[in-house]
Design an enzyme around this catalytic site. Structure first.
Site, PDB file in Angstrom:
ATOM      1  N   HIS A 171      63.670  50.395  29.558  1.00  0.00           N
ATOM      2  CA  HIS A 171      62.638  49.408  29.214  1.00  0.00           C
ATOM      3  C   HIS A 171      62.633  49.152  27.704  1.00  0.00           C
ATOM      4  CE1 HIS A 171      58.341  47.816  29.555  1.00  0.00           C
ATOM      5  NE2 HIS A 171      58.477  48.047  28.260  1.00  0.00           N
ATOM      6  N   GLU A 172      62.628  50.241  26.929  1.00  0.00           N
ATOM      7  CA  GLU A 172      62.608  50.101  25.473  1.00  0.00           C
ATOM      8  C   GLU A 172      63.922  49.532  24.942  1.00  0.00           C
ATOM      9  OE1 GLU A 172      59.847  50.371  23.868  1.00  0.00           O
ATOM     10  OE2 GLU A 172      58.817  51.080  25.665  1.00  0.00           O
TER      11      GLU A 172
ATOM     12  N   HIS B 164      63.894  45.863  24.799  1.00  0.00           N
ATOM     13  CA  HIS B 164      63.271  45.352  23.569  1.00  0.00           C
ATOM     14  C   HIS B 164      64.246  45.437  22.401  1.00  0.00           C
ATOM     15  CE1 HIS B 164      59.396  44.906  25.413  1.00  0.00           C
ATOM     16  NE2 HIS B 164      59.193  46.197  25.582  1.00  0.00           N
TER      17      HIS B 164
END
Length: 285
Positions: free
Chosen positions: A38-39, A42
């Site tokens: 998920h990170e 980003h």
């Protein structure tokens, strides 16, 4: 943090295994791996737009990607913020599909893994800062109104409303204070604290953003006649229509006490003194 998650998840596997804590440990490792992905979503989108990402931190409530520099446009902010929840949703759906083709303990772990990632995606998509959905909402308000600071303020207050809603959801149940729900209350308090403090930090950032947006070359230019002045030949120039964060970035790229200001036709219209920019920033605070 991992130990807390293992003990919290172990009851999910008590009916299907004689070793629920072992399955919970496998689940916890997989969940932290998915949070890292998920990170990373980003990270990749931020770097695609030229922003630096020095660190990625995982914690009990998920993760945090430190991005140096702000998005230059609302579209960049929307894509960078939205990439994380999209990644979690895709991971969750993959886990649920895989659980349907697996049996026994493996199927149980995949099912829990899938649903938790879907929940993570849905929670992160809520339109309040500091959640990813709050950044998406901020980007949408920024795009519609042209005011980045307004987007920050609206999304931050939604973040605080979300914190209150989380606590209300847990505390207003009939059996809220029964022994089996004490863990729910503790977790809700932790989440609400995270949201409230993050929203407060966003409000402070919004005020700083408004200060920066109030700066413009046109409003601060000294239109003193420059033809008779003895100006250094290497004096940097700035366009008359520059304002806000782009103005500060341009000044940081070429530091100087004074800048020559030119209009769209390339004609010199005056001077911009760095001290006047500093004074204007302090007045706006």
């Amino acid at each position: 943090m991992g130990i807390v998650l293992v003990f919290a998840a172990a009851p999910w596997f008590e009916d299907s295994s004689d070793h629920p804590h072992l399955l919970a440990a496998v689940f916890a490792v997989g969940l932290y791996a998915s949070v890292f992905v998920h990170e990373l979503a980003h990270v990749f989108t931020a770097r695609w737009y030229g922003m630096e990402v020095p660190t990625v931190t995982l914690h009990l409530l998920g993760g945090e990607t430190a991005i140096e520099g702000e998005s230059r446009t609302a579209a960049q902010e929307l894509v960078t913020a939205g990439s994380g929840p999209v990644a979690s949703a895709l991971i969750g759906l993959a886990g649920l599909v895989a659980s349907g083709t697996s049996s026994g303990s493996a199927g149980d772990v995949l099912w829990a893994f899938g649903w938790v990632n879907v929940i993570v995606a849905a929670f992160n998509a809520l339109p309040g800062l500091p959640l990813d959905g709050g950044r998406v909402f901020r980007a949408l308000v920024w795009q519609v109104t042209g005011d980045q600071a307004k987007g920050v303020r609206w999304a931050a207050w939604l973040g605080r409303l979300t914190a209150v809603a989380v606590m209300a959801f847990v505390l207003l149940r009939d059996d809220a204070f029964s022994r089996e729900h004490l863990v729910d209350i503790a977790l809700a308090l932790l989440i609400a604290f995270f949201l409230w403090t993050g929203a407060g930090a966003a409000l402070r950032f919004g005020r700083r953003t408004a200060q920066v947006q109030g700066l413009s070359v046109a409003g601060l230019v000294d239109r003193t006649e420059t033809s008779g002045l003895d100006l250094p030949p290497d004096l940097p120039s700035l366009p008359l229509d520059l304002a806000g964060a782009p103005l500060l970035r341009a000044m940081a790229a070429r530091p100087a006490d004074t800048y020559v200001v030119v209009d769209p036709a390339g004609d010199v219209v005056g001077l911009l003194h760095a001290r006047h920019v500093d004074d204007a920033y302090r007045r706006n605070s």
